[in-house]
Write an enzyme that holds these catalytic residues in place. Structure first.
Site, PDB file in Angstrom:
ATOM      1  CB  CYS A  12      -0.903   0.011   1.238  1.00 11.90           C
ATOM      2  SG  CYS A  12       0.008   0.134   2.801  1.00 11.90           S
ATOM      3  CG  HIS A  41       4.369  -6.907  10.840  1.00 12.58           C
ATOM      4  ND1 HIS A  41       3.215  -6.501  11.460  1.00 12.58           N
ATOM      5  CD2 HIS A  41       5.341  -6.820  11.779  1.00 12.58           C
ATOM      6  CE1 HIS A  41       3.476  -6.177  12.722  1.00 12.58           C
ATOM      7  NE2 HIS A  41       4.756  -6.370  12.927  1.00 12.58           N
ATOM      8  CG  HIS A  76       3.426  -1.114  12.196  1.00 10.39           C
ATOM      9  ND1 HIS A  76       4.592  -1.811  11.961  1.00 10.39           N
ATOM     10  CD2 HIS A  76       2.461  -1.757  11.509  1.00 10.39           C
ATOM     11  CE1 HIS A  76       4.334  -2.850  11.183  1.00 10.39           C
ATOM     12  NE2 HIS A  76       3.058  -2.839  10.891  1.00 10.39           N
ATOM     13  CG  HIS A 126      -0.782  -4.462  15.061  1.00  9.63           C
ATOM     14  ND1 HIS A 126      -0.337  -3.256  14.558  1.00  9.63           N
ATOM     15  CD2 HIS A 126      -0.639  -5.361  14.066  1.00  9.63           C
ATOM     16  CE1 HIS A 126       0.042  -3.428  13.306  1.00  9.63           C
ATOM     17  NE2 HIS A 126      -0.123  -4.701  12.986  1.00  9.63           N
ATOM     18  CD  GLU A 128      -2.460   0.991  12.707  1.00 11.54           C
ATOM     19  OE1 GLU A 128      -3.565   1.569  12.744  1.00 11.54           O
ATOM     20  OE2 GLU A 128      -2.142   0.198  11.795  1.00 11.54           O
ATOM     21  CB  THR A 166      -4.874   1.735   9.382  1.00  9.07           C
ATOM     22  OG1 THR A 166      -3.712   0.924   9.602  1.00  9.07           O
ATOM     23  CG2 THR A 166      -4.661   3.128   9.947  1.00  9.07           C
ATOM     24  CB  CYS A 194      -6.040   2.356   5.437  1.00  9.32           C
ATOM     25  SG  CYS A 194      -5.277   2.760   3.868  1.00  9.32           S
ATOM     26  CB  SER A 266       3.827  -5.970   4.773  1.00  9.04           C
ATOM     27  OG  SER A 266       3.296  -4.995   5.636  1.00  9.04           O
TER      28      SER A 266
END
Length: 282
Positions: A12, A41, A76, A126, A128, A166, A194, A266
């Site tokens: 992305c 990741h 992140h 996580h 993020e 996201t 996202c 990723s």
């Protein structure tokens, strides 16, 4: 055999930006280069960067040992405390936080200063989400499913602003928000999933519902890839999670007339192409 590859599969915008920033530093920087946590990741990308001298800092304790060089903040993002600690080291900082994640940092920072507590829908382990929590001024809660809404004992008398990781499942996000509203919570909802994540999930669901087998490519620690596996599995019982083309050897793909392929945010383009090529050989 028909093989369909999702148009949205692979890097992305935020991941591409982060990876490009590290390779740029490798080209222009003669000093030591570090990333706080794996930049993304994906083991193959991280291993390639390490082969070029990039070191991964795994903890704040390791960060305290850094006295020179460049520290790159992963896609992140990090907490305010970690960001300030990097600043205190007097090193060069390259902030590769995804702009959509950075936007969430600003939202929770501002909303928590308005006497609103923060609810984050996502995985509390996580990076993020850990980073997002670190920009909250006060109390925050993280919920991942309906059960946790009750377990967290979130007081109903308070006012809340609600955001999301996201890469969270879009339909699950809407479901959890609806449950909280039915329970009477005063919540200001900001859907921070996202758009690229939503597009990827919708396309994966569409393809998986129309093929005999579905292959999802991504890192084993990738949250958005795991969400794709979950979505595809609901549509196609023959859903396989692989990291590279070599993992396809574990499956008898000759038994299927049609195969769909998608990949997490990723996953590099070359790995997707290798999996596609391998499927066509079957």
């Amino acid at each position: 055999m028909e093989v369909r590859v999702a148009k949205s599969a692979g890097f992305c915008f935020g991941v591409q930006r982060a990876v490009d920033s590290v390779y740029h530093e490798i080209e222009v920087n003669d000093g030591k280069i570090y990333t706080f946590g794996p930049i993304i990741h994906n083991e193959q990308v991280v291993n390639d960067l390490q082969s070029k001298g990039v070191q991964v800092i795994e903890s704040e304790e390791e960060l305290e040992q850094i006295t020179d060089g460049t520290v790159i903040i992963r896609s992140h993002g990090v907490s305010r405390a970690v960001y300030e600690k990097i600043l205190s080291r007097g090193v060069k900082i390259v902030d590769a936080t995804c702009p959509f994640v950075k936007k969430i940092h600003n939202i929770v920072d501002e909303e928590s200063l308005k006497d609103r507590e923060i609810i984050i829908i996502g995985n509390d382990k996580h990076p993020e989400v850990e980073g997002i929590r670190g920009w909250v001024n006060g109390t925050s809660f993280v919920i991942n499913d309906e059960k946790q809404i009750n377990e967290k004992c979130i007081p109903k008398e308070n006012k809340y602003s609600l955001v999301s990781q996201t890469t969270f499942n879009h339909n699950k996000f809407k479901y959890l928000v609806e449950i909280m509203r039915k329970k009477g919570y005063d919540i200001n909802v900001v859907n921070t999933i996202c758009n690229a994540t939503n597009v990827r999930q919708v396309e994966a669901k569409e393809i998986a519902s129309d093929v005999d087998a579905m292959i999802v490519i991504g890192g084993k620690n990738s949250s958005n890839t795991q969400k794709l596996v979950e979505i595809c599995s609901e549509q196609c019982e023959n859903t396989f999670f692989v990291q590279t083309a070599a993992d396809l050897n574990a499956y008898d793909l000759k038994a299927f007339q049609s195969i769909g392929i998608t990949a997490g945010a990723s996953t590099p383009k070359n790995i997707i192409e290798e999996v596609h090529t391998e499927c066509q050989k079957k």
